[in-house]
Design a protein around this motif. Structure first.
Motif, PDB file in Angstrom:
ATOM      1  N   LEU A   6       0.857  -1.181   0.000  1.00  0.00           N
ATOM      2  CA  LEU A   6       0.000   0.000   0.000  1.00  0.00           C
ATOM      3  C   LEU A   6       0.896   1.234   0.000  1.00  0.00           C
ATOM      4  N   VAL A   7       0.755   2.062  -1.028  1.00  0.00           N
ATOM      5  CA  VAL A   7       1.566   3.272  -1.169  1.00  0.00           C
ATOM      6  C   VAL A   7       0.627   4.466  -1.194  1.00  0.00           C
ATOM      7  N   THR A   8       0.751   5.345  -0.217  1.00  0.00           N
ATOM      8  CA  THR A   8      -0.130   6.517  -0.187  1.00  0.00           C
ATOM      9  C   THR A   8       0.429   7.620  -1.077  1.00  0.00           C
ATOM     10  N   GLY A   9      -0.479   8.396  -1.653  1.00  0.00           N
ATOM     11  CA  GLY A   9      -0.070   9.497  -2.513  1.00  0.00           C
ATOM     12  C   GLY A   9       0.707   9.041  -3.716  1.00  0.00           C
ATOM     13  N   ALA A  10       0.193   8.017  -4.409  1.00  0.00           N
ATOM     14  CA  ALA A  10       0.963   7.379  -5.483  1.00  0.00           C
ATOM     15  C   ALA A  10       0.456   7.716  -6.876  1.00  0.00           C
ATOM     16  N   GLY A  27       5.883  -7.159  -7.314  1.00  0.00           N
ATOM     17  CA  GLY A  27       4.833  -7.021  -6.316  1.00  0.00           C
ATOM     18  C   GLY A  27       3.571  -6.386  -6.872  1.00  0.00           C
ATOM     19  N   ASP A  28       2.460  -6.592  -6.181  1.00  0.00           N
ATOM     20  CA  ASP A  28       1.200  -5.933  -6.493  1.00  0.00           C
ATOM     21  C   ASP A  28       1.040  -4.710  -5.592  1.00  0.00           C
ATOM     22  N   VAL A  29       0.161  -3.789  -5.990  1.00  0.00           N
ATOM     23  CA  VAL A  29       0.110  -2.487  -5.321  1.00  0.00           C
ATOM     24  C   VAL A  29      -1.321  -2.016  -5.107  1.00  0.00           C
ATOM     25  N   VAL A  30      -1.574  -1.500  -3.909  1.00  0.00           N
ATOM     26  CA  VAL A  30      -2.745  -0.670  -3.636  1.00  0.00           C
ATOM     27  C   VAL A  30      -2.212   0.755  -3.530  1.00  0.00           C
ATOM     28  N   LEU A  31      -2.689   1.645  -4.374  1.00  0.00           N
ATOM     29  CA  LEU A  31      -2.210   3.019  -4.329  1.00  0.00           C
ATOM     30  C   LEU A  31      -3.350   3.960  -3.980  1.00  0.00           C
ATOM     31  N   THR A  32      -3.013   5.043  -3.298  1.00  0.00           N
ATOM     32  CA  THR A  32      -4.034   6.012  -2.939  1.00  0.00           C
ATOM     33  C   THR A  32      -3.773   7.332  -3.646  1.00  0.00           C
ATOM     34  N   TYR A  33      -4.846   8.098  -3.783  1.00  0.00           N
ATOM     35  CA  TYR A  33      -4.768   9.426  -4.384  1.00  0.00           C
ATOM     36  C   TYR A  33      -5.750  10.319  -3.646  1.00  0.00           C
ATOM     37  N   ARG A  34      -5.492  11.629  -3.693  1.00  0.00           N
ATOM     38  CA  ARG A  34      -6.386  12.564  -3.002  1.00  0.00           C
ATOM     39  C   ARG A  34      -7.380  13.210  -3.956  1.00  0.00           C
ATOM     40  N   THR A  35      -6.916  13.672  -5.122  1.00  0.00           N
ATOM     41  CA  THR A  35      -7.803  14.406  -6.023  1.00  0.00           C
ATOM     42  C   THR A  35      -7.840  13.856  -7.441  1.00  0.00           C
ATOM     43  N   SER A  36      -6.729  13.369  -7.949  1.00  0.00           N
ATOM     44  CA  SER A  36      -6.669  13.022  -9.371  1.00  0.00           C
ATOM     45  C   SER A  36      -6.871  11.534  -9.612  1.00  0.00           C
TER      46      SER A  36
END
Length: 251
Positions: A6-10, A27-36
């Motif tokens: 899990l990578v925040t702000g990715a 590896g597999d990824v869960v990524l987060t974003y705030r607006t875009s």
């Protein structure tokens, strides 16, 4: 077994590069974003093109009240895409910068920095700790500005300094679960941080480049692969460390 990070702000910058580098390492990824959402989905597509799985979830790390709901979204995504109930790695990367002198920094700017970089990191890690697998990894992103000073970054550097102390305490408390916790502290990097100041302002670029032993500022490709390698099994015996990746800035 494939790892899930899990990578925040990715959706952009160092987080984007880190997510893609993790995929390149298998590896597999869960990524987060705030607006875009559009930028985040582009990262998901790029990871899919590498043959790995990824999903993008919205998250504002400055909104602590949203963390329980985010945890539920994460659980649902893990079950749906991976038939799992945990992640292996958490990379606390999301953040923003403020460049202002001590005399010009407002209380609102100061609070926003500490809400995102300190409270956000602390309470998001607290909320997600049950979802991190035993033997996992946590990486907190700090800054080279906690070791050397540059005018205008007092509040930002103070917040990142707090992150480095949190890292030590997290390493102590999560050590019984075999979870390592380390800090990566990038130097000046060419991203859109502060509106692309280092990337697009020749005076800043040269000023920071002149501070480094290797004679240039960094690029995201100097940071993402290093974070991805830190998540690997070969680094299982390193914890509570601050690792600066700055090209030898002011040594």
């Amino acid at each position: 077994m494939t790892t899930i990070s899990l990578v925040t702000g990715a959706s952009r910058g160092l987080g984007r590069n880190t997510a893609i580098s993790i995929a390149r390492h298998g590896g597999d990824v869960v990524l987060t974003y705030r607006t875009s959402a559009e930028d985040a989905m582009a990262v998901v597509a790029e990871i899919a093109a590498l043959g790995r799985k990824a999903v993008a979830l919205p998250l504002d790390v400055g909104d602590l009240a949203s963390f329980p709901g985010f945890g539920e979204q994460l659980r649902d995504a893990l079950t749906t895409l991976w038939n799992r109930d945990n992640v292996d790695h958490l990379v606390n990367n999301a953040g923003h910068g403020v460049m202002a002198s001590i005399s010009e920094t407002t209380e609102a700017q100061f609070d926003a920095l500490f809400d995102v970089h300190v409270k956000g990191v602390f309470f998001l890690t607290q909320a997600l700790a049950p979802l991190i697998a035993d033997g996992g990894r946590i990486v907190n992103i700090s800054s080279g500005l906690t070791r050397v000073s540059f005018p205008g970054f007092s509040a930002y550097a103070a917040a990142k300094g707090a992150v480095e102390i949190l890292t030590v305490y997290m390493a102590r408390e999560f050590g019984s679960r075999g979870i390592t916790v380390n800090t990566v502290a990038p130097g000046a990097i060419e991203t859109d941080f502060l509106g692309g100041a280092v990337r697009d302002t020749p005076d800043y670029n040269k000023g920071f480049a002149d501070m480094t032993t290797l004679g240039r500022v960094g690029t995201p490709d100097d940071i993402g692969p290093m974070v991805a390698s830190l998540l690997g099994a070969d680094n299982r015996w390193m914890t509570a460390q601050r690792i600066e990746v700055s090209g030898g800035q002011t040594i």
